[in-house]
Design a protein around this motif. Sequence first.
Motif, PDB file in Angstrom:
ATOM      1  N   GLY A   8      -6.814   1.538  -7.447  1.00  0.00           N
ATOM      2  CA  GLY A   8      -6.765   2.002  -5.694  1.00  0.00           C
ATOM      3  C   GLY A   8      -5.786   2.300  -5.232  1.00  0.00           C
ATOM      4  N   ARG A   9      -4.093   1.516  -5.518  1.00  0.00           N
ATOM      5  CA  ARG A   9      -3.074   1.631  -5.114  1.00  0.00           C
ATOM      6  C   ARG A   9      -2.819   3.293  -6.342  1.00  0.00           C
ATOM      7  N   THR A  10      -1.751   4.165  -5.561  1.00  0.00           N
ATOM      8  CA  THR A  10      -1.278   5.616  -5.916  1.00  0.00           C
ATOM      9  C   THR A  10       0.225   5.474  -5.948  1.00  0.00           C
ATOM     10  N   VAL A  11       0.471   6.492  -6.813  1.00  0.00           N
ATOM     11  CA  VAL A  11       2.072   6.096  -7.857  1.00  0.00           C
ATOM     12  C   VAL A  11       2.657   7.664  -7.140  1.00  0.00           C
ATOM     13  N   ILE A  12       3.396   7.755  -6.744  1.00  0.00           N
ATOM     14  CA  ILE A  12       3.790   9.474  -7.555  1.00  0.00           C
ATOM     15  C   ILE A  12       5.175   9.586  -7.848  1.00  0.00           C
ATOM     16  N   ASP A  13       4.970  10.327  -9.018  1.00  0.00           N
ATOM     17  CA  ASP A  13       5.748   9.875 -10.444  1.00  0.00           C
ATOM     18  C   ASP A  13       6.527  11.152 -10.388  1.00  0.00           C
ATOM     19  N   LEU A  14       8.278  11.083  -9.436  1.00  0.00           N
ATOM     20  CA  LEU A  14       9.207  11.622  -9.693  1.00  0.00           C
ATOM     21  C   LEU A  14      10.121  11.914 -11.007  1.00  0.00           C
ATOM     22  N   THR A  15       9.630  11.037 -11.684  1.00  0.00           N
ATOM     23  CA  THR A  15       9.929  11.197 -12.925  1.00  0.00           C
ATOM     24  C   THR A  15      10.034  11.754 -14.725  1.00  0.00           C
ATOM     25  N   THR A  16      11.312  11.610 -15.443  1.00  0.00           N
ATOM     26  CA  THR A  16      11.675  12.881 -16.799  1.00  0.00           C
ATOM     27  C   THR A  16      12.067  12.095 -17.384  1.00  0.00           C
ATOM     28  N   ALA A  17      11.993  12.556 -18.907  1.00  0.00           N
ATOM     29  CA  ALA A  17      13.386  11.376 -20.110  1.00  0.00           C
ATOM     30  C   ALA A  17      12.214  10.774 -20.773  1.00  0.00           C
ATOM     31  N   LEU A  18      12.695   9.336 -20.296  1.00  0.00           N
ATOM     32  CA  LEU A  18      11.612   8.347 -21.048  1.00  0.00           C
ATOM     33  C   LEU A  18      11.905   6.838 -19.819  1.00  0.00           C
ATOM     34  N   ALA A  19      13.023   6.190 -19.213  1.00  0.00           N
ATOM     35  CA  ALA A  19      13.016   5.254 -18.256  1.00  0.00           C
ATOM     36  C   ALA A  19      11.788   5.684 -17.664  1.00  0.00           C
ATOM     37  N   GLY A  20      12.099   6.217 -16.921  1.00  0.00           N
ATOM     38  CA  GLY A  20      10.830   6.514 -15.387  1.00  0.00           C
ATOM     39  C   GLY A  20       9.593   6.176 -15.591  1.00  0.00           C
ATOM     40  N   PRO A  21       9.749   7.477 -16.972  1.00  0.00           N
ATOM     41  CA  PRO A  21       8.022   7.893 -17.071  1.00  0.00           C
ATOM     42  C   PRO A  21       7.613   6.690 -18.177  1.00  0.00           C
TER      43      PRO A  21
END
Length: 411
Positions: A8-21
Amino acid sequence: MSDQPLAGRTVIDLTTALAGPYATLLLAGLGATVIKVENPAGGDVSRNNAPYLGEHGLSLARTGEADMSVSMLVRGRGKLSVTLNLKDPRGRAVFHDLVRDADVVVENYSPGVTRRLGIDYAAVREVNPRLVYTSISGFGAQGGPGSGKAMDSIIQALSGVMLTAGEPDEGPVRFGLPIGDLLAPLFAVIGTVSALLQAEHTGEGQHVDVSMLGALTSLMACEPFDAFDAVGLAQRTGATVPRLAPFGVLPTADGHIALCAPTDAFAAGVFRAMGRPDLAADDRFRTRDERVRRADELHELIRSWSRVRPTAEVVAAFTAEGVPAAEVRDPAAAVRDPLVREREEVVPLAHPRFGAVADLSATGVPIRFSGARASLERPAPELGEHNDHVYRELLGYSPERLAELAEESVI
């Protein structure tokens, strides 16, 4: 309703490479709907990391349009992919529509980039004050040395960790596992979930700021290396740890074993396993302090016994006496351990179109719940695969608007 904790939670993912993803991978595994926002011109940089998996298996270069980077196959699981040009004002308007009803944004841009794009926490807060905005960066949201950009090896170098492993007279040792890249997202997920819990009580979101350098250096401070140095204990001791003797990595006839026997009881078990129970009463090794004082002599004595015996025999002898010991496995064997496979801490990896065309492994979600489920069942998406679902079905954009945005490379 899903039985996953973050359903039920929504995450907008602006990450790239490794740490964020990796952070958003864990959030997806815990049940959040993760919408990965990628640049229309190429997407996440890890989409271009060799090797690639295609219809005929692994290759160092793409052999077909459907080939996907193994990096993306691992890190993209459980996520929806949309394309969006955040440098275009119309793209920022679309982004605001995405975050209006979202719970979390995760980004790992260099400091200052989100402000220049108009998508920083201050801007997003005006659209959705309940939103948790998580930043993962090299040195913190305010920046750090030089440009503020950081790679795993830079973080390892600055944290001091490179001078904790290896022999005393050797140069720094870079950990093969990108520990700087992988540690920060763990703290980011802890911070994100904590902020979500707080928002339930206060109705207010907040900015969660995690730095790679801070995360790794904080773990360095868990071991008192500065105190070791002050009292004359070596900080780099190679394969063994003299202050805990007998303790370390020792050779066998066909490999190596790890031995951890710092207490009197464990040390006595080591001596019995070697067929030398008399050494437990020997004044040289009878107490912990004496074993530490003569660590080199003690470790060499054990090496002379272990190096002429097979690994399995050495491990069996130690464990029969209750001594913690294990073979040193290579990564390929480790990720195929039936125990971690049964617990889905490591899972098989397949191509979304072609299936399991190679014997590959990927991280699972290494958390077991008694009343919930953690899993990564959705395969990695192709670039922009879910544009229609997210923009038309979830945001309500008309087909005409979508066509216009696509034609002008906004999405």
